[in-house]
Design a protein around this motif. Sequence first.
Motif, PDB file in Angstrom:
ATOM      1  N   ARG A  64      45.010  36.681  43.288  1.00 51.35           N
ATOM      2  CA  ARG A  64      44.657  35.303  42.946  1.00 51.35           C
ATOM      3  C   ARG A  64      45.647  34.329  43.569  1.00 51.35           C
ATOM      4  O   ARG A  64      45.298  33.194  43.880  1.00 51.35           O
ATOM      5  CB  ARG A  64      44.649  35.119  41.421  1.00 51.35           C
ATOM      6  CG  ARG A  64      44.461  33.671  41.026  1.00 51.35           C
ATOM      7  CD  ARG A  64      44.531  33.417  39.543  1.00 51.35           C
ATOM      8  NE  ARG A  64      45.294  32.233  39.251  1.00 51.35           N
ATOM      9  CZ  ARG A  64      45.242  31.565  38.102  1.00 51.35           C
ATOM     10  NH1 ARG A  64      44.456  31.991  37.134  1.00 51.35           N
ATOM     11  NH2 ARG A  64      45.987  30.505  37.918  1.00 51.35           N
TER      12      ARG A  64
ATOM     13  N   ASN B 165      35.622  39.046  39.850  1.00 49.09           N
ATOM     14  CA  ASN B 165      34.943  39.141  41.137  1.00 49.09           C
ATOM     15  C   ASN B 165      35.726  40.015  42.122  1.00 49.09           C
ATOM     16  O   ASN B 165      35.912  39.661  43.283  1.00 49.09           O
ATOM     17  CB  ASN B 165      34.734  37.736  41.717  1.00 49.09           C
ATOM     18  CG  ASN B 165      33.675  37.708  42.800  1.00 49.09           C
ATOM     19  OD1 ASN B 165      32.696  38.454  42.746  1.00 49.09           O
ATOM     20  ND2 ASN B 165      33.872  36.859  43.801  1.00 49.09           N
ATOM     21  N   CYS B 166      36.199  41.169  41.634  1.00 43.71           N
ATOM     22  CA  CYS B 166      37.063  42.041  42.434  1.00 43.71           C
ATOM     23  C   CYS B 166      36.325  43.212  43.064  1.00 43.71           C
ATOM     24  O   CYS B 166      36.967  44.105  43.622  1.00 43.71           O
ATOM     25  CB  CYS B 166      38.217  42.561  41.571  1.00 43.71           C
ATOM     26  SG  CYS B 166      39.367  41.274  41.049  1.00 43.71           S
TER      27      CYS B 166
ATOM     28  N   TYR C 121      41.775  44.825  39.660  1.00 41.42           N
ATOM     29  CA  TYR C 121      42.476  43.556  39.872  1.00 41.42           C
ATOM     30  C   TYR C 121      42.529  43.249  41.364  1.00 41.42           C
ATOM     31  O   TYR C 121      42.654  44.163  42.192  1.00 41.42           O
ATOM     32  CB  TYR C 121      43.899  43.616  39.310  1.00 41.42           C
ATOM     33  CG  TYR C 121      43.955  43.683  37.799  1.00 41.42           C
ATOM     34  CD1 TYR C 121      43.896  42.532  37.027  1.00 41.42           C
ATOM     35  CD2 TYR C 121      44.045  44.918  37.145  1.00 41.42           C
ATOM     36  CE1 TYR C 121      43.925  42.601  35.647  1.00 41.42           C
ATOM     37  CE2 TYR C 121      44.078  44.991  35.772  1.00 41.42           C
ATOM     38  CZ  TYR C 121      44.015  43.827  35.018  1.00 41.42           C
ATOM     39  OH  TYR C 121      44.046  43.892  33.655  1.00 41.42           O
ATOM     40  N   CYS C 122      42.456  41.971  41.694  1.00 36.89           N
ATOM     41  CA  CYS C 122      42.530  41.541  43.086  1.00 36.89           C
ATOM     42  C   CYS C 122      43.364  40.254  43.159  1.00 36.89           C
ATOM     43  O   CYS C 122      43.575  39.581  42.145  1.00 36.89           O
ATOM     44  CB  CYS C 122      41.132  41.333  43.664  1.00 36.89           C
ATOM     45  SG  CYS C 122      40.061  40.264  42.678  1.00 36.89           S
TER      46      CYS C 122
ATOM     47  N   GLU D 203      37.544  47.053  42.702  1.00 41.81           N
ATOM     48  CA  GLU D 203      38.922  47.044  42.206  1.00 41.81           C
ATOM     49  C   GLU D 203      38.994  46.405  40.817  1.00 41.81           C
ATOM     50  O   GLU D 203      38.222  45.490  40.497  1.00 41.81           O
ATOM     51  CB  GLU D 203      39.834  46.285  43.164  1.00 41.81           C
ATOM     52  CG  GLU D 203      39.882  46.848  44.568  1.00 41.81           C
ATOM     53  CD  GLU D 203      40.518  48.221  44.609  1.00 41.81           C
ATOM     54  OE1 GLU D 203      41.414  48.486  43.776  1.00 41.81           O
ATOM     55  OE2 GLU D 203      40.115  49.033  45.455  1.00 41.81           O
TER      56      GLU D 203
ATOM     57  N   GLU E 243      47.529  38.409  40.134  1.00 42.29           N
ATOM     58  CA  GLU E 243      46.230  39.036  40.340  1.00 42.29           C
ATOM     59  C   GLU E 243      45.347  38.773  39.120  1.00 42.29           C
ATOM     60  O   GLU E 243      45.862  38.485  38.035  1.00 42.29           O
ATOM     61  CB  GLU E 243      46.376  40.540  40.561  1.00 42.29           C
ATOM     62  CG  GLU E 243      47.148  40.914  41.799  1.00 42.29           C
ATOM     63  CD  GLU E 243      47.261  42.413  41.987  1.00 42.29           C
ATOM     64  OE1 GLU E 243      47.373  42.860  43.132  1.00 42.29           O
ATOM     65  OE2 GLU E 243      47.252  43.129  40.954  1.00 42.29           O
ATOM     66  N   HIS E 244      44.046  38.856  39.299  1.00 38.22           N
ATOM     67  CA  HIS E 244      43.139  38.669  38.168  1.00 38.22           C
ATOM     68  C   HIS E 244      41.991  39.664  38.232  1.00 38.22           C
ATOM     69  O   HIS E 244      41.756  40.302  39.266  1.00 38.22           O
ATOM     70  CB  HIS E 244      42.631  37.226  38.105  1.00 38.22           C
ATOM     71  CG  HIS E 244      41.794  36.823  39.293  1.00 38.22           C
ATOM     72  ND1 HIS E 244      41.170  35.601  39.387  1.00 38.22           N
ATOM     73  CD2 HIS E 244      41.478  37.473  40.445  1.00 38.22           C
ATOM     74  CE1 HIS E 244      40.517  35.523  40.531  1.00 38.22           C
ATOM     75  NE2 HIS E 244      40.680  36.637  41.190  1.00 38.22           N
ATOM     76  N   SER E 245      41.309  39.804  37.098  1.00 42.87           N
ATOM     77  CA  SER E 245      40.187  40.762  37.009  1.00 42.87           C
ATOM     78  C   SER E 245      38.875  39.990  37.078  1.00 42.87           C
ATOM     79  O   SER E 245      38.093  39.969  36.142  1.00 42.87           O
ATOM     80  CB  SER E 245      40.288  41.548  35.695  1.00 42.87           C
ATOM     81  OG  SER E 245      40.283  40.654  34.590  1.00 42.87           O
TER      82      SER E 245
ATOM     83  N   HIS F  60      33.166  33.812  41.790  1.00 38.77           N
ATOM     84  CA  HIS F  60      34.194  33.730  40.745  1.00 38.77           C
ATOM     85  C   HIS F  60      33.665  32.965  39.528  1.00 38.77           C
ATOM     86  O   HIS F  60      33.860  33.386  38.378  1.00 38.77           O
ATOM     87  CB  HIS F  60      35.445  33.024  41.277  1.00 38.77           C
ATOM     88  CG  HIS F  60      36.199  33.803  42.315  1.00 38.77           C
ATOM     89  ND1 HIS F  60      36.183  33.459  43.631  1.00 38.77           N
ATOM     90  CD2 HIS F  60      36.982  34.909  42.225  1.00 38.77           C
ATOM     91  CE1 HIS F  60      36.938  34.306  44.324  1.00 38.77           C
ATOM     92  NE2 HIS F  60      37.433  35.201  43.480  1.00 38.77           N
TER      93      HIS F  60
END
Length: 224
Positions: free
Chosen positions: A45, A36-37, A42-43, A40, A32-34, A69
């Motif tokens: 990836r 364009n979430c 983290y969303c 949230e 997951e990354h932080s 992104h």
Amino acid sequence: MHFQSLAVILSLGLVNYAACIDYDGWLNIKIEHSLNCGTEKYCPRGNIALKSIRAGAAVVDQIHFNKGHIQALKNLAEIDSFYTIRTLVTSAENSKGTEFFSSVKAKAFLGNGLSDVINAWVLPNGAVIAVSFQVTNASQPLSLESGTQKINSNFYLRYVEQAPVPDTATYIQKLEREREAREKGDLKDNKSFLAKYWMYIVPIAIFVMISGASNPEPAAQGAR
């Protein structure tokens, strides 16, 4: 979201790596990354899946970055901030999973054309103790012709050799045998006098030298 499947074969020391692993089983790493979430933190990836830790063959599924992104990444780069990923590692022995975090400078990630390396550090028993994320050294500028950008990832399993454990039991047994031998008189003390009592002799010698230096003998008077 559209995912791209990449079959990554570990080419660096794969045979030696497999021989060092005592455990074999499946391994899954959720990425997951932080970026364009939305609301949230983290969303998703992507995901890394291995059917066999010993074999080391992994399938990496990752999203394509869209314009949102890329813009979010540029915003981080403008303030010299970090791009962060969170990984959740699960296996047959660890179904609840272990969480790891790793970050790189957003500017570096952009400058290398979204190319990165993900390493999972594994003990001989198959336990993952760390997941690191880093960008590659080669500069690969982004191609802005299309609306989406592909993430170029390489994944590696890294073997971590545990430090040798002291054989305390054997050492204690040796000391016990020496003690019993001394009590029976079978073990002779072959140390010299100086080796036995140096801690007493050295302070006396130093004291004598200091006393001699601070109280020199008066020079003999010449004959009249």
